[in-house]
Design an enzyme around this catalytic site. Structure first.
Site, PDB file in Angstrom:
ATOM      1  N   HIS A 224       0.880  -1.184   0.000  1.00 42.40           N
ATOM      2  CA  HIS A 224       0.000   0.000   0.000  1.00 42.40           C
ATOM      3  C   HIS A 224       0.920   1.238   0.000  1.00 42.40           C
ATOM      4  O   HIS A 224       1.758   1.382  -0.882  1.00 42.40           O
ATOM      5  CB  HIS A 224      -0.931  -0.116   1.222  1.00 42.40           C
ATOM      6  CG  HIS A 224      -2.046   0.874   1.307  1.00 42.40           C
ATOM      7  ND1 HIS A 224      -2.435   1.674   0.269  1.00 42.40           N
ATOM      8  CD2 HIS A 224      -2.878   1.198   2.354  1.00 42.40           C
ATOM      9  CE1 HIS A 224      -3.457   2.444   0.653  1.00 42.40           C
ATOM     10  NE2 HIS A 224      -3.743   2.181   1.918  1.00 42.40           N
ATOM     11  N   HIS A 263      -2.138  -2.316  -9.684  1.00 49.52           N
ATOM     12  CA  HIS A 263      -3.180  -1.736  -8.839  1.00 49.52           C
ATOM     13  C   HIS A 263      -4.375  -2.680  -8.819  1.00 49.52           C
ATOM     14  O   HIS A 263      -4.691  -3.288  -9.830  1.00 49.52           O
ATOM     15  CB  HIS A 263      -3.611  -0.363  -9.375  1.00 49.52           C
ATOM     16  CG  HIS A 263      -4.290   0.465  -8.340  1.00 49.52           C
ATOM     17  ND1 HIS A 263      -5.628   0.362  -8.083  1.00 49.52           N
ATOM     18  CD2 HIS A 263      -3.797   1.380  -7.468  1.00 49.52           C
ATOM     19  CE1 HIS A 263      -5.929   1.201  -7.102  1.00 49.52           C
ATOM     20  NE2 HIS A 263      -4.833   1.812  -6.703  1.00 49.52           N
ATOM     21  N   ASP A 314       2.646   5.847  -6.615  1.00 51.68           N
ATOM     22  CA  ASP A 314       3.891   5.777  -5.840  1.00 51.68           C
ATOM     23  C   ASP A 314       5.133   5.798  -6.728  1.00 51.68           C
ATOM     24  O   ASP A 314       6.216   6.181  -6.276  1.00 51.68           O
ATOM     25  CB  ASP A 314       3.899   4.506  -4.979  1.00 51.68           C
ATOM     26  CG  ASP A 314       2.786   4.541  -3.968  1.00 51.68           C
ATOM     27  OD1 ASP A 314       2.602   5.591  -3.334  1.00 51.68           O
ATOM     28  OD2 ASP A 314       2.069   3.527  -3.820  1.00 51.68           O
TER      29      ASP A 314
HETATM   30  N1  COA Z   1       5.318  -6.414 -10.285  1.00 49.46           N
HETATM   31  C1  COA Z   1       5.239  -7.580 -10.990  1.00 49.46           C
HETATM   32  N2  COA Z   1       4.089  -8.260 -11.215  1.00 49.46           N
HETATM   33  C2  COA Z   1       2.972  -7.727 -10.695  1.00 49.46           C
HETATM   34  C3  COA Z   1       2.964  -6.535  -9.974  1.00 49.46           C
HETATM   35  C4  COA Z   1       4.195  -5.879  -9.777  1.00 49.46           C
HETATM   36  N3  COA Z   1       4.257  -4.747  -9.076  1.00 49.46           N
HETATM   37  N4  COA Z   1       1.709  -6.241  -9.580  1.00 49.46           N
HETATM   38  C5  COA Z   1       0.943  -7.238 -10.050  1.00 49.46           C
HETATM   39  N5  COA Z   1       1.696  -8.147 -10.721  1.00 49.46           N
HETATM   40  C6  COA Z   1       1.228  -9.366 -11.348  1.00 49.46           C
HETATM   41  C7  COA Z   1       1.089 -10.449 -10.286  1.00 49.46           C
HETATM   42  O1  COA Z   1       2.275 -11.179 -10.129  1.00 49.46           O
HETATM   43  C8  COA Z   1      -0.054 -11.270 -10.851  1.00 49.46           C
HETATM   44  O2  COA Z   1       0.467 -12.063 -11.870  1.00 49.46           O
HETATM   45  P1  COA Z   1      -0.038 -13.585 -12.041  1.00 49.46           P
HETATM   46  O3  COA Z   1      -1.507 -13.452 -12.349  1.00 49.46           O
HETATM   47  O4  COA Z   1       0.807 -14.078 -13.159  1.00 49.46           O
HETATM   48  O5  COA Z   1       0.219 -14.236 -10.735  1.00 49.46           O
HETATM   49  C9  COA Z   1      -0.957 -10.243 -11.492  1.00 49.46           C
HETATM   50  O6  COA Z   1      -0.098  -9.150 -11.827  1.00 49.46           O
HETATM   51  C10 COA Z   1      -2.067  -9.738 -10.573  1.00 49.46           C
HETATM   52  O7  COA Z   1      -1.471  -9.220  -9.383  1.00 49.46           O
HETATM   53  P2  COA Z   1      -2.042  -9.337  -7.918  1.00 49.46           P
HETATM   54  O8  COA Z   1      -0.937  -9.214  -6.930  1.00 49.46           O
HETATM   55  O9  COA Z   1      -2.915 -10.556  -7.821  1.00 49.46           O
HETATM   56  O10 COA Z   1      -2.965  -8.058  -7.876  1.00 49.46           O
HETATM   57  P3  COA Z   1      -3.676  -7.476  -6.604  1.00 49.46           P
HETATM   58  O11 COA Z   1      -4.839  -6.729  -7.106  1.00 49.46           O
HETATM   59  O12 COA Z   1      -3.932  -8.530  -5.587  1.00 49.46           O
HETATM   60  O13 COA Z   1      -2.576  -6.510  -5.966  1.00 49.46           O
HETATM   61  C11 COA Z   1      -1.125  -4.673  -5.769  1.00 49.46           C
HETATM   62  C12 COA Z   1      -2.468  -5.170  -6.305  1.00 49.46           C
HETATM   63  C13 COA Z   1      -1.070  -3.167  -5.915  1.00 49.46           C
HETATM   64  C14 COA Z   1      -0.985  -5.038  -4.278  1.00 49.46           C
HETATM   65  C15 COA Z   1       0.016  -5.328  -6.589  1.00 49.46           C
HETATM   66  O14 COA Z   1      -0.067  -4.883  -7.932  1.00 49.46           O
HETATM   67  C16 COA Z   1       1.381  -5.037  -6.012  1.00 49.46           C
HETATM   68  O15 COA Z   1       1.834  -5.745  -5.126  1.00 49.46           O
HETATM   69  N6  COA Z   1       2.077  -3.964  -6.508  1.00 49.46           N
HETATM   70  C17 COA Z   1       3.339  -3.564  -5.960  1.00 49.46           C
HETATM   71  C18 COA Z   1       3.136  -2.728  -4.687  1.00 49.46           C
HETATM   72  C19 COA Z   1       2.618  -1.364  -4.979  1.00 49.46           C
HETATM   73  O16 COA Z   1       3.122  -0.658  -5.838  1.00 49.46           O
HETATM   74  N7  COA Z   1       1.625  -0.967  -4.196  1.00 49.46           N
HETATM   75  C20 COA Z   1       1.020   0.349  -4.294  1.00 49.46           C
HETATM   76  C21 COA Z   1      -0.382   0.223  -4.780  1.00 49.46           C
HETATM   77  S1  COA Z   1      -1.094   1.799  -5.122  1.00 49.46           S
END
Ligand code: COA
Length: 371
Positions: A224, A263, A314
């Protein structure tokens, strides 16, 4: 363990749990409005204080209302001795989010109106936090470095004053504007994890200080708000634009999650990124250091073309804060300084039409057995 029989919405994905009038996220058009106003227009044309007023009062302030709001906020900026003395007894090398969470806790302890959850008193408590959070972040930063704490300057805007309390002076107007824009963009984003946390706590009829402490705890996590700090560590790890594309290709091959991308709601780009990117680039021009934005672009190009995953707010905010001179562990506390506005708007909304938030789970543990 038995199989689940119901359709579990892991991470509450796609679940609508209430209505709100605070903001609208529209992933289909990559847009976001606060009380109906597009966030990019607010960022260009308003001050952070105006946006705080909007989120708490449904309308932008008239000149007179803006003056009164600013006067009140400025008069609340000083920290009570109890907070400063507690900070003196704490290890200031700890993470500033933990220090801030403790500072809010102390404010709550001192406020004899704990159980007064009337709208008027809740707004007043929110204004105290809005005014005091920047003072806490700046004081913690200065104490960590053994420097004299700088008292708030009531002749300055929130952004100008924050720079002065941290560094002893107000920087050029373009730096202050870029910072103010970041605060506006970070102010509100519907039912994200930390806002939802504040609403859950409020739904038990607990007090706003407890809700904000919970919000800070949720925001600290790298998935987050903590992502804005992690972005900068990534950019530093990459180090130079040469090799940045290869770095990203390797990270993706290793299935590494790269902070600042992806996201839960936006799948085709974050509504706030173009504005923040524009101001981060302005910062790069201002400091004469294009490197961080060049590395960012190289990483983004690979991520978008190979995974179709876009940067979130971010991603440009991290390097923008770095170029403004902030230490990396101050980035998420700065997010708090802004998001206190959105949290408070949601706390007021939840309290006005409350029902305790209590979801269900499906039990998949051992079958009932004899002891
Ligand atoms: N880097 C690499 N791959 C990513 C990614 C990232 N930052 N964010 C998502 N993905 C990929 C996941 O590995 C997943 O791939 P898969 O289907 O092959 O397993 C797919 O995209 C879906 O991601 P998921 O983690 O299930 O999405 P979510 O909706 O549960 O999570 C976040 C959303 C924001 C938590 C996630 O994108 C993330 O961890 N981002 C990095 C942290 C971040 O920047 N947070 C700030 C958010 S505003």
């Amino acid at each position: 363990m038995s199989e689940t029989k119901v359709n579990v919405k892991k991470g509450l994905e796609g679940v609508v749990i209430d209505t709100t009038t605070v903001s609208k996220v529209m992933p289909e058009t990559n847009s976001l409005t606060y009380k109906g106003y597009p966030v990019q227009d607010l960022a260009e044309k308003c001050t952070f204080e105006d946006v705080a007023f909007l989120l708490w009062n449904n309308e932008l302030p008239t000149e007179e209302e803006a003056k009164a709001f600013k006067e009140k906020e400025r008069s609340y900026r000083s920290l009570p001795d109890s907070v400063l003395n507690a900070f003196k007894g704490m290890d200031m090398t700890g993470h500033p989010m933990d220090i801030l969470r403790t500072g809010i806790s102390i404010l709550g302890t001192n406020d004899k109106r704990t159980w007064d959850d009337s709208e008027e008193v809740t707004r007043d408590k929110a204004t105290h936090m809005l005014a005091k959070i920047p003072t806490m972040i700046a004081a913690a930063y200065r104490m960590k470095h053994g420097k004299e704490v700088i008292a708030p300057d009531t002749s300055l805007s929130m952004s100008e004053n924050f720079f002065k309390m941290c560094f002893g002076e107000v920087p050029a107007p373009e730096v202050v504007k870029a910072f103010d824009v970041s605060l506006i963009l970070y102010a509100e984003h519907s039912f994200n994890a930390s806002t939802f946390t504040t609403r859950v706590i409020t739904s038990t009829t607990s007090d706003i200080y407890s809700a904000v402490c919970g919000g800070i705890g949720a925001l600290k996590g790298p998935l987050h708000g903590g992502a804005n700090e992690q972005v900068m560590y990534v950019l530093k790890e990459v180090g130079e634009v040469e090799g940045a594309k290869e770095w990203m290709q390797k990270a993706l091959k290793e299935k590494r999650k790269v902070m600042g991308f992806g996201h839960r709601v936006y799948k085709n780009g974050d509504s706030r990124v173009p504005t923040m990117k524009k101001y981060a680039k302005k910062m790069a021009d201002f400091v004469g250091e294009p490197k961080w934005m060049e590395i960012s672009q190289a990483l983004e190009d690979v991520m978008v073309s190979e995974k179709n995953i876009y940067p979130n707010l971010d991603f440009p905010a991290g390097p923008a804060y770095y170029m403004m001179g902030f230490e990396i562990d101050m980035f998420t506390p700065i997010f708090v300084m802004s998001r206190i506005t959105g949290w408070s708007a949601h706390i007021l909304e939840q309290a006005a039409n409350n029902r305790i938030i209590r979801p269900l789970s499906e039990y998949v543990g051992p079958k009932e057995r004899n002891l």
